[in-house]
Design an enzyme around this catalytic site. Sequence first.
Site, PDB file in Angstrom:
ATOM      1  N   ASP A   1       1.067  -0.705  17.370  1.00  0.00           N
ATOM      2  CA  ASP A   1       0.876  -1.938  16.897  1.00  0.00           C
ATOM      3  C   ASP A   1       1.803  -3.009  16.760  1.00  0.00           C
ATOM      4  O   ASP A   1       3.137  -2.497  16.790  1.00  0.00           O
ATOM      5  CB  ASP A   1       0.249  -2.119  15.295  1.00  0.00           C
ATOM      6  CG  ASP A   1       1.322  -1.553  14.416  1.00  0.00           C
ATOM      7  OD1 ASP A   1       2.099  -2.162  13.863  1.00  0.00           O
ATOM      8  OD2 ASP A   1       1.311  -0.301  13.973  1.00  0.00           O
TER       9      ASP A   1
ATOM     10  N   GLU B   1      -2.704  -4.242   1.998  1.00  0.00           N
ATOM     11  CA  GLU B   1      -1.641  -3.252   1.711  1.00  0.00           C
ATOM     12  C   GLU B   1      -0.773  -4.101   0.487  1.00  0.00           C
ATOM     13  O   GLU B   1      -1.227  -5.295   0.232  1.00  0.00           O
ATOM     14  CB  GLU B   1      -0.731  -3.032   2.933  1.00  0.00           C
ATOM     15  CG  GLU B   1      -0.096  -3.938   3.567  1.00  0.00           C
ATOM     16  CD  GLU B   1       0.917  -3.465   4.583  1.00  0.00           C
ATOM     17  OE1 GLU B   1       1.753  -3.000   4.425  1.00  0.00           O
ATOM     18  OE2 GLU B   1       0.568  -3.494   5.855  1.00  0.00           O
TER      19      GLU B   1
ATOM     20  N   ASP C   1      -5.738  -5.573   7.754  1.00  0.00           N
ATOM     21  CA  ASP C   1      -4.518  -4.779   7.062  1.00  0.00           C
ATOM     22  C   ASP C   1      -4.555  -5.383   5.543  1.00  0.00           C
ATOM     23  O   ASP C   1      -4.298  -6.326   5.044  1.00  0.00           O
ATOM     24  CB  ASP C   1      -3.481  -5.471   7.929  1.00  0.00           C
ATOM     25  CG  ASP C   1      -1.963  -5.137   7.380  1.00  0.00           C
ATOM     26  OD1 ASP C   1      -2.146  -4.183   6.549  1.00  0.00           O
ATOM     27  OD2 ASP C   1      -0.919  -5.423   7.893  1.00  0.00           O
TER      28      ASP C   1
END
Length: 282
Positions: A81, A172, A170
């Site tokens: 990534d 987090e 994403d």
Amino acid sequence: MRVHRSRTSLAGTALAALALLVPLALSGTADAAAPAPGAAKTPARGSAYLGMGVLAHDGRGTAPGTPSGARALAGQTEGVDTSSHNGNVAWQTLWNSGVRWAYVKATEGTYYKNTYFTQQYNGSYDVGMIRGTYHFATPDTTSGAAQADYFVNNGGGWSKDGRTLPGALDIEWNPYGDTCYGKTQSQMVAWVRDFLNRYKARTGRDPVIYTATSWWTQCTGNYGGFAGTNPLWIARYAAEVGALPAGWGYYTMWQYTSTGPTVGDHSHFNGDYSRVQALANG
């Protein structure tokens, strides 16, 4: 004898005393404003990337990036990534090393677009990789639906061409403030659901969820309701993937290191190349 001092002399004395006091006052102000030694600086908005908080919160295992035993490696497909912090990526080098898929950061919140997006997204495709894009969530800034729209409108869409993976969320640790973005566990679950539902309505695909088990447990209460529809991309920098969030019996992708060749972040896809193609095709 009486001493007569002139007004000019008195004024000069006062100014001299003031001149001595001003530096002390300024010094005291500067000291009060200075951050404590070793205090971490808050990064600039837009600079977040996949796995930014993993090392600080989960640490690194004793053998990062090396799943134990040949069986763990068999049938898995290497991927990476990238985001703007990687700059221009040497995609041919990665391809030659065996990397076959990639995710590129497209957006963050509703305020940032990856400045290297074209080179990274098109570059990975041009060397033959199957690629997709991800969105760094900031649940404290705007709704999940608003961020899903921003993502889709700025590189996060999907097409059934066999080379485009579904978008990834994403979700987090917050690099800019409170770990859970100021939300309760139920509020976080609702925010994630809002994003997932909007993305699917716009693209027809269920997005991938990227997270770490410890963050998911803390900030969603280890909610398991998305496991039946959304592929899991788990972050764990160790020899073993460890416990997964509730509901998921297996991971689809595992980001296992941030210190791999060329770009740092490397992941295993839990299946051979045909399974990567299957995910791309829906």
